[in-house]
Every structure is written in C-alpha cells, then in structure tokens.
Design a protein around this motif. Structure first.
Motif, PDB file in Angstrom:
ATOM      1  N   GLN A 117       0.911  -1.301   0.246  1.00  0.00           N
ATOM      2  CA  GLN A 117      -0.011   0.008   0.040  1.00  0.00           C
ATOM      3  C   GLN A 117       0.796   1.325   0.004  1.00  0.00           C
ATOM      4  N   TYR A 118       1.923   1.421   0.855  1.00  0.00           N
ATOM      5  CA  TYR A 118       2.804   2.462   0.775  1.00  0.00           C
ATOM      6  C   TYR A 118       3.566   2.745  -0.632  1.00  0.00           C
ATOM      7  N   PHE A 119       4.008   1.637  -1.076  1.00  0.00           N
ATOM      8  CA  PHE A 119       4.605   1.927  -2.232  1.00  0.00           C
ATOM      9  C   PHE A 119       3.778   2.327  -3.481  1.00  0.00           C
ATOM     10  N   ILE A 120       2.490   1.554  -3.567  1.00  0.00           N
ATOM     11  CA  ILE A 120       1.523   1.868  -4.427  1.00  0.00           C
ATOM     12  C   ILE A 120       1.335   3.550  -4.364  1.00  0.00           C
ATOM     13  N   SER A 121       1.239   4.183  -3.112  1.00  0.00           N
ATOM     14  CA  SER A 121       0.861   5.348  -2.970  1.00  0.00           C
ATOM     15  C   SER A 121       2.245   6.260  -3.331  1.00  0.00           C
ATOM     16  N   ARG A 122       3.306   5.781  -3.473  1.00  0.00           N
ATOM     17  CA  ARG A 122       4.374   6.374  -4.152  1.00  0.00           C
ATOM     18  C   ARG A 122       4.421   6.090  -5.576  1.00  0.00           C
ATOM     19  N   GLY A 123       3.579   5.670  -6.105  1.00  0.00           N
ATOM     20  CA  GLY A 123       3.816   5.375  -7.722  1.00  0.00           C
ATOM     21  C   GLY A 123       4.304   4.329  -8.215  1.00  0.00           C
ATOM     22  N   TYR A 124       4.636   3.215  -7.260  1.00  0.00           N
ATOM     23  CA  TYR A 124       5.131   1.909  -7.759  1.00  0.00           C
ATOM     24  C   TYR A 124       3.902   1.337  -8.350  1.00  0.00           C
ATOM     25  N   SER A 125       4.290   0.435  -9.245  1.00  0.00           N
ATOM     26  CA  SER A 125       3.356  -0.789  -9.500  1.00  0.00           C
ATOM     27  C   SER A 125       3.729  -2.147  -9.058  1.00  0.00           C
ATOM     28  N   ILE A 126       2.923  -3.041  -8.798  1.00  0.00           N
ATOM     29  CA  ILE A 126       2.990  -4.599  -8.256  1.00  0.00           C
ATOM     30  C   ILE A 126       3.416  -5.423  -9.530  1.00  0.00           C
ATOM     31  N   GLU A 127       4.359  -6.029  -9.477  1.00  0.00           N
ATOM     32  CA  GLU A 127       4.784  -6.906 -10.266  1.00  0.00           C
ATOM     33  C   GLU A 127       5.028  -8.411  -9.910  1.00  0.00           C
ATOM     34  N   ASP A 128       4.994  -9.213 -10.617  1.00  0.00           N
ATOM     35  CA  ASP A 128       4.819 -10.783 -10.345  1.00  0.00           C
ATOM     36  C   ASP A 128       5.823 -11.673 -10.873  1.00  0.00           C
ATOM     37  N   GLY A 129       6.418 -12.644 -10.477  1.00  0.00           N
ATOM     38  CA  GLY A 129       7.371 -13.493 -11.203  1.00  0.00           C
ATOM     39  C   GLY A 129       7.465 -14.983 -10.757  1.00  0.00           C
ATOM     40  N   PRO A 130       7.760 -16.006 -11.503  1.00  0.00           N
ATOM     41  CA  PRO A 130       7.614 -17.351 -11.356  1.00  0.00           C
ATOM     42  C   PRO A 130       8.513 -17.702 -10.136  1.00  0.00           C
ATOM     43  N   GLU A 131       8.035 -18.640  -9.205  1.00  0.00           N
ATOM     44  CA  GLU A 131       8.703 -19.006  -7.919  1.00  0.00           C
ATOM     45  C   GLU A 131       9.690 -20.235  -8.615  1.00  0.00           C
ATOM     46  N   ILE A 132       9.398 -21.005  -9.510  1.00  0.00           N
ATOM     47  CA  ILE A 132      10.437 -21.844 -10.246  1.00  0.00           C
ATOM     48  C   ILE A 132      10.993 -21.247 -11.159  1.00  0.00           C
ATOM     49  N   GLU A 133      12.216 -20.621 -11.192  1.00  0.00           N
ATOM     50  CA  GLU A 133      12.809 -19.717 -12.050  1.00  0.00           C
ATOM     51  C   GLU A 133      14.043 -20.331 -12.743  1.00  0.00           C
ATOM     52  N   PRO A 203      13.103 -22.404   5.183  1.00  0.00           N
ATOM     53  CA  PRO A 203      13.624 -22.893   4.086  1.00  0.00           C
ATOM     54  C   PRO A 203      12.571 -21.911   2.868  1.00  0.00           C
ATOM     55  N   MET A 204      11.531 -21.747   3.378  1.00  0.00           N
ATOM     56  CA  MET A 204      10.785 -20.800   2.453  1.00  0.00           C
ATOM     57  C   MET A 204      10.466 -19.563   3.193  1.00  0.00           C
ATOM     58  N   PHE A 205      10.471 -18.205   2.649  1.00  0.00           N
ATOM     59  CA  PHE A 205      10.349 -17.065   3.213  1.00  0.00           C
ATOM     60  C   PHE A 205       9.926 -16.025   2.325  1.00  0.00           C
ATOM     61  N   HIS A 206       9.523 -14.880   2.650  1.00  0.00           N
ATOM     62  CA  HIS A 206       9.073 -13.823   1.799  1.00  0.00           C
ATOM     63  C   HIS A 206       9.908 -12.648   1.676  1.00  0.00           C
ATOM     64  N   GLN A 207      10.108 -12.116   0.337  1.00  0.00           N
ATOM     65  CA  GLN A 207      10.599 -10.896   0.192  1.00  0.00           C
ATOM     66  C   GLN A 207       9.855  -9.996  -0.455  1.00  0.00           C
ATOM     67  N   ILE A 208      10.038  -8.608  -0.650  1.00  0.00           N
ATOM     68  CA  ILE A 208       9.607  -7.787  -1.439  1.00  0.00           C
ATOM     69  C   ILE A 208      10.900  -6.883  -2.229  1.00  0.00           C
ATOM     70  N   GLU A 209      10.862  -7.174  -3.423  1.00  0.00           N
ATOM     71  CA  GLU A 209      11.830  -6.532  -4.205  1.00  0.00           C
ATOM     72  C   GLU A 209      11.343  -5.085  -4.427  1.00  0.00           C
ATOM     73  N   GLY A 210      12.245  -4.059  -4.748  1.00  0.00           N
ATOM     74  CA  GLY A 210      11.938  -2.752  -5.182  1.00  0.00           C
ATOM     75  C   GLY A 210      12.734  -2.407  -6.146  1.00  0.00           C
ATOM     76  N   LEU A 211      12.371  -1.758  -7.318  1.00  0.00           N
ATOM     77  CA  LEU A 211      13.336  -1.261  -8.490  1.00  0.00           C
ATOM     78  C   LEU A 211      12.854   0.042  -8.804  1.00  0.00           C
TER      79      LEU A 211
END
Ligand code: PHE
Length: 334
Positions: A117-133, A203-211
């Motif tokens: 929510q914070y980053f959306i309010s700053r003009g970022y958009s949300i992206e997605d990518g595969p977990e099997i990479e 072994p599994m955890f969550h991240q948020i990437e920003g670019l």
C-alpha cells in the motif's frame, strides 16, 4: 329441564372458561353430539304438536346465545393468549451477544499489504514472477556468473540442471525491465527458497523487491526512499543505518540495519543497479540509473509484532492468526 336454569349454568360455565381449551370443552358440553342443548333438540319429538314450536324457538335462542357469548369470549381469550406469548417471547436487546468469529489474514499477508500500500501510494506498480525460475534470471542476468562465489551463498534448491526455486525476488528486476523498459518503478512481493533452517531462517520465506529506474537517480534518492518507508512502517523515527555491503547486481551496495531493543538488526539489502544488469536487460546505463532493494517480510513482521521466534509464523497456530498486532499476542500463545 328448565331452560332458564340451563342458561344460568351456561353463563356460569362461560365465565369460568379462561383459555381456548376450556372453551372447546364447553362447546362439546353444550353443542356436541351428546351436548346439553343438542339433547334438548332431540327430545323435541317427544313434545306435543302445540308445545313443539315454542320449545324449539327457546332452544334455538339458547343455542344462539351460547354461540354469541362463546365467540366474544373466544376473541378475548385469543388476545390474552397472544399477549402472554408476546410477553414471554420478548427479546431483550440489552443482552450481551456472543460475537461472530471472523476469519483473519495471516500476519505475513498483512505485512505484505501494508508495505505494498505504501509503495503504491508512492507511484510504484506491483509485479509478479515465477517461483520456479531459470538459472539465467536468478543468477546470470543479475551479474552472478556460473563460477561466482555468490552462488554458493544462496543454498539453492535445484529442480533440474537449469531450473531452480528462486533464491530471491531479484529475478523480477530483469523480467520487469524486459517487459516495461525504462523509466520504471516496481515492487514485487513473493516467496523465495533457500536450503536453510534455524531460529532465524526457514527454507521458504517472503521478500519484497523494489526497483526504480530513471534518469539521474542517485544513492541519496535510495537512502531517502527507504528511510521514509521505514518511518512509515514502524510508525516512528527509527535509527537506520546503511552499512556498506556487496551484491553482484548492485554497485555500490548496502545493507540496511535498524536499531532494535537488542541492537542493530539487518532487514534489507539495497544498492544502485549495476550497469551490467541494465545492459543485460537492454537499458542504456549512460542514460539511466536506478536503485533496487530486497526486504525480508518475516523479519519485518517479527519486529512489528514483537515476536521472539520467526518459526511461529509457519506453524498455522490459529491463536496467532486471530490476534491483532498488540501485546496480547504473546499472552495468547502461552
Ligand atoms: N536479493 C538480495 C538478497 O536476497 C537483496 C537485494 C535486492 C540486494 C536488491 C540489493 C538489491 O539478499
């Protein structure tokens, strides 16, 4: 039988009747097959021709009297009975009610929402990518060639020779640039995997990437953006430190630490996007520059909820999930 007397008796009986059952019994007593009035009608035949009409009239009269009286009484009784029901069935709206048990979002989900929510309010958009990479997006394109020691640091789960479970959300940087080109402002929340398990690692955890990629982006912009974000997230001005570090895909790189009760705590990696990464994704590093960051959701949640052990987040204990963020949280788990 004296009709006058019967009428008296009848009135007396009607006076005593107090409910619909009584009234029903009286109807049977007087007008039923063997009822007092019915029997009188039957006896009419025994009377002489001259007596019959008068007696018949009198009996009819009595019958009508009974019907009228019992109808009035029936209405009264009905009303009385309705009132009695209304009284006993009345609802006390001041009584306490047991509250409905509502479902709850997991603290991890809540943390992701709060950050997005914070980053959306700053003009970022949300992206997605595969977990099997592919190895390419997870490593090569991020300036981590095959023989690079950084690969060993990632404790990668391989699916086959080329595919793996992504070890970080950074491959989404490349995917997003290829898709949208520069300038660009994205975040990507998601699951990542590393063969690692102890009190601070799962072994599994969550991240948020920003670019963020644009013209003339510098390290000062990065520091400002992340500091502002951390102040928002924790709702107060925290002590934040940018500690020089190393990531192959950013240069310079830094680790962001915040001051916790127990001292400095590492919560994210960041840096200026390496020119090799921009080139690999087809962006001219002479025209554009950018910053990137990768944030550990479990750490942020643990801090926000003041938890001691991150593994609680993976145990599916409903007591944890149903707690809102407050001090009761620890008590609930005892
Ligand atoms: N991908 C890095 C990690 O998982 C974090 C990071 C992301 C660092 C973006 C710099 C820039 O540790």
């Amino acid at each position: 039988m004296d009709l006058q007397q019967l009428k008296k008796q009848l009135s007396k009986d009607l006076n005593k009747a107090s409910n619909s059952k009584d009234l029903q019994d009286l109807k049977i007593k007087y007008l039923g097959k063997k009822g007092r009035i019915s029997l009188l009608s039957k006896d009419l035949g025994k009377l002489s021709q001259s007596e019959r009409p008068k007696a018949g009239k009198a009996i009819n009269h009595l019958k009508k009297f009974f019907e009228e009286q019992s109808q009035i009484l029936s209405k009264e009784i009905e009303q009385k009975e309705i009132n009695a029901i209304l009284e006993t069935e009345s609802i006390d709206i001041s009584l306490p009610v047991e509250s409905e048990k509502l479902g709850n979002l997991h603290p991890i989900t809540k943390t992701i929402d709060k950050i997005c929510q914070y980053f959306i309010s700053r003009g970022y958009s949300i992206e997605d990518g595969p977990e099997i990479e592919s190895e390419y997006f997870n490593f090569d394109a991020l300036n981590i060639p095959k023989d690079h020691p950084a690969r060993d640091m990632h404790d990668t789960f391989y699916v086959d020779a080329q595919m793996l479970l992504r070890t970080h959300t950074s491959p989404v940087q490349i995917r997003s640039i290829l898709k949208s080109k520069a300038p660009l402002k994205i975040i990507c929340p998601g699951k990542v995997y590393r063969s690692d398990a102890d009190q601070t690692h799962t072994p599994m955890f969550h991240q948020i990437e920003g670019l963020l990629i644009d013209e003339k982006v510098n390290f000062g912009n990065l520091k400002h953006e992340l500091t502002e974000f951390l102040n928002y997230f924790f709702g107060k001005k925290l002590k934040v430190r940018f500690r020089p570090s190393y990531f192959p895909f950013t240069e310079p790189s830094a680790e962001v630490d915040i001051m916790d009760k127990k001292g400095w705590l590492e919560i994210m990696g960041c840096g200026m996007v390496h020119p090799n990464v921009l080139k690999e994704a087809g962006v001219d590093p002479k025209k554009y520059s950018g910053f990137a960051f990768g944030l550990g959701i479990e750490r942020m949640t643990k801090l926000d909820y003041q938890m001691d052990d991150m593994r609680l987040l993976f145990e599916n204990d409903l007591r944890l999930i149903s707690q809102s963020k407050n001090e009761d949280f620890k008590i609930a788990l005892r």
